[in-house]
Design a protein around this motif. Structure first.
Motif, PDB file in Angstrom:
ATOM      1  N   ARG A 104      -4.718   8.912  -1.619  1.00  0.00           N
ATOM      2  CA  ARG A 104      -4.709   9.744  -0.410  1.00  0.00           C
ATOM      3  C   ARG A 104      -3.935  11.013  -0.649  1.00  0.00           C
ATOM      4  N   LYS A 109     -11.048  -7.042   0.470  1.00  0.00           N
ATOM      5  CA  LYS A 109     -10.046  -6.499   1.385  1.00  0.00           C
ATOM      6  C   LYS A 109     -10.688  -6.542   2.778  1.00  0.00           C
ATOM      7  N   VAL A 117       0.881  -1.172   0.000  1.00  0.00           N
ATOM      8  CA  VAL A 117       0.000   0.000   0.000  1.00  0.00           C
ATOM      9  C   VAL A 117       0.917   1.219   0.000  1.00  0.00           C
ATOM     10  N   PHE A 177     -10.407  -4.870   6.111  1.00  0.00           N
ATOM     11  CA  PHE A 177      -9.723  -3.658   6.575  1.00  0.00           C
ATOM     12  C   PHE A 177     -10.557  -2.917   7.617  1.00  0.00           C
ATOM     13  N   GLY A 198      -0.184  -4.083   2.847  1.00  0.00           N
ATOM     14  CA  GLY A 198       0.429  -3.314   3.923  1.00  0.00           C
ATOM     15  C   GLY A 198       1.523  -2.397   3.432  1.00  0.00           C
ATOM     16  N   SER A 199       1.984  -1.596   4.370  1.00  0.00           N
ATOM     17  CA  SER A 199       2.991  -0.589   4.012  1.00  0.00           C
ATOM     18  C   SER A 199       4.314  -0.822   4.730  1.00  0.00           C
ATOM     19  N   THR A 216      -5.606  -6.169   5.372  1.00  0.00           N
ATOM     20  CA  THR A 216      -4.729  -4.989   5.327  1.00  0.00           C
ATOM     21  C   THR A 216      -4.985  -4.147   6.571  1.00  0.00           C
ATOM     22  N   GLY A 217      -3.926  -3.518   7.057  1.00  0.00           N
ATOM     23  CA  GLY A 217      -4.071  -2.648   8.229  1.00  0.00           C
ATOM     24  C   GLY A 217      -3.432  -3.299   9.435  1.00  0.00           C
ATOM     25  N   GLY A 218      -2.224  -2.847   9.764  1.00  0.00           N
ATOM     26  CA  GLY A 218      -1.540  -3.378  10.949  1.00  0.00           C
ATOM     27  C   GLY A 218      -0.760  -4.656  10.689  1.00  0.00           C
ATOM     28  N   ILE A 219      -0.565  -5.013   9.420  1.00  0.00           N
ATOM     29  CA  ILE A 219       0.183  -6.243   9.128  1.00  0.00           C
ATOM     30  C   ILE A 219       1.658  -5.907   8.949  1.00  0.00           C
TER      31      ILE A 219
HETATM   32  C1  3PG Z   1      -4.439   0.491   4.026  1.00  0.00           C
HETATM   33  O1  3PG Z   1      -4.908   1.507   3.599  1.00  0.00           O
HETATM   34  O2  3PG Z   1      -4.699  -0.582   3.496  1.00  0.00           O
HETATM   35  C2  3PG Z   1      -3.634   0.586   5.264  1.00  0.00           C
HETATM   36  O3  3PG Z   1      -3.526   1.889   5.682  1.00  0.00           O
HETATM   37  C3  3PG Z   1      -2.300  -0.037   5.181  1.00  0.00           C
HETATM   38  O4  3PG Z   1      -2.097  -0.399   6.464  1.00  0.00           O
HETATM   39  P1  3PG Z   1      -0.689  -0.361   7.177  1.00  0.00           P
HETATM   40  O5  3PG Z   1      -0.092   0.986   6.892  1.00  0.00           O
HETATM   41  O6  3PG Z   1      -1.043  -0.589   8.631  1.00  0.00           O
HETATM   42  O7  3PG Z   1       0.103  -1.498   6.598  1.00  0.00           O
END
Ligand code: 3PG
Length: 211
Positions: free
Chosen positions: A44, A128, A15, A130, A178-179, A156-159
């Protein structure tokens, strides 16, 4: 049109938040060098559309898509720039319909059975999940797979490199998003070698578990 399964075959969907479109191509090359041939450039920032266009033109091996698509206009702009798939944090019927009209796969965000049932009505089979870690992670995904055995998820989110292990082990996980291998901070600091190294580590972990 590539299927979303083909697009996400490497198991990891970065991401990517780009504040400067000039960073798009070096970021794409760093991810590729680390074995990741897909990237989700998020709407974003104002640089999203130009970033997608640069990657589509300059790095053809990269399957570039658009993330954080929250309006029909963004979906159109993304595809016009060369996005090969769309990702949305939620499930918006107009956006799902627009993706079908534009002939690109869409991965809508869900957390509940109700949202999944909306996607199913439109033929969506990959969702997804999320924000994954905030909403029960794999435990919740396993519970959702009870009534919906036909679907798969991209949590996705917190991985991160550590908790990705459990997700990779589960066959209902198509890929994780993830990022952690490509944070906005790393991009802004020009740390493309670090992006390559973290991507290579994530790729190695995925291959170790999935073969
Ligand atoms: C997303 O938009 O999918 C998340 O913000 C990515 O999540 P992460 O930054 O916690 O990996």
């Amino acid at each position: 049109m590539l299927s979303i399964e083909e697009i996400s075959a490497c198991g990891i969907i970065p991401v990517v938040v780009l504040n400067d479109a000039e960073d798009a191509v070096p970021t794409a090359r760093a991810l590729l060098a680390g074995g990741i041939d897909v990237m989700e450039i998020t709407f974003r920032t104002a640089a999203a559309q130009a970033s997608i266009a640069w990657v589509a033109a300059e790095v053809p091996e990269m399957k570039v898509g658009a993330g954080t698509v929250v309006t029909v206009e963004q979906a159109r702009d993304a595809v016009a720039a060369g996005a090969k798939f769309l990702v949305s944090p939620g499930s918006d019927l107009d956006i799902i319909r627009e993706a079908a009209a534009l002939d690109v796969p869409i991965v809508p965000g869900v957390l509940t059975p109700c949202e999944i049932m909306i996607g199913l009505k439109f033929g969506v089979k990959l969702f997804k999940f999320f924000p994954a870690e905030s909403y029960g992670g794999l435990k919740t995904i396993k519970a959702l797979c009870g009534p919906f055995p036909q679907i798969k998820f991209i949590p996705t989110g917190g991985i991160n490199q550590e908790n990705a292990v459990e997700y990779f082990k589960n066959p209902k996980i198509q890929a994780v998003g993830g990022s952690w291998m490509v944070s906005a901070k790393m991009i802004e600091a020009g740390e493309f070698d670090a992006i390559k190294e973290k991507s290579a580590a994530a790729t190695a972990l995925y291959k170790e578990i999935r073969g």
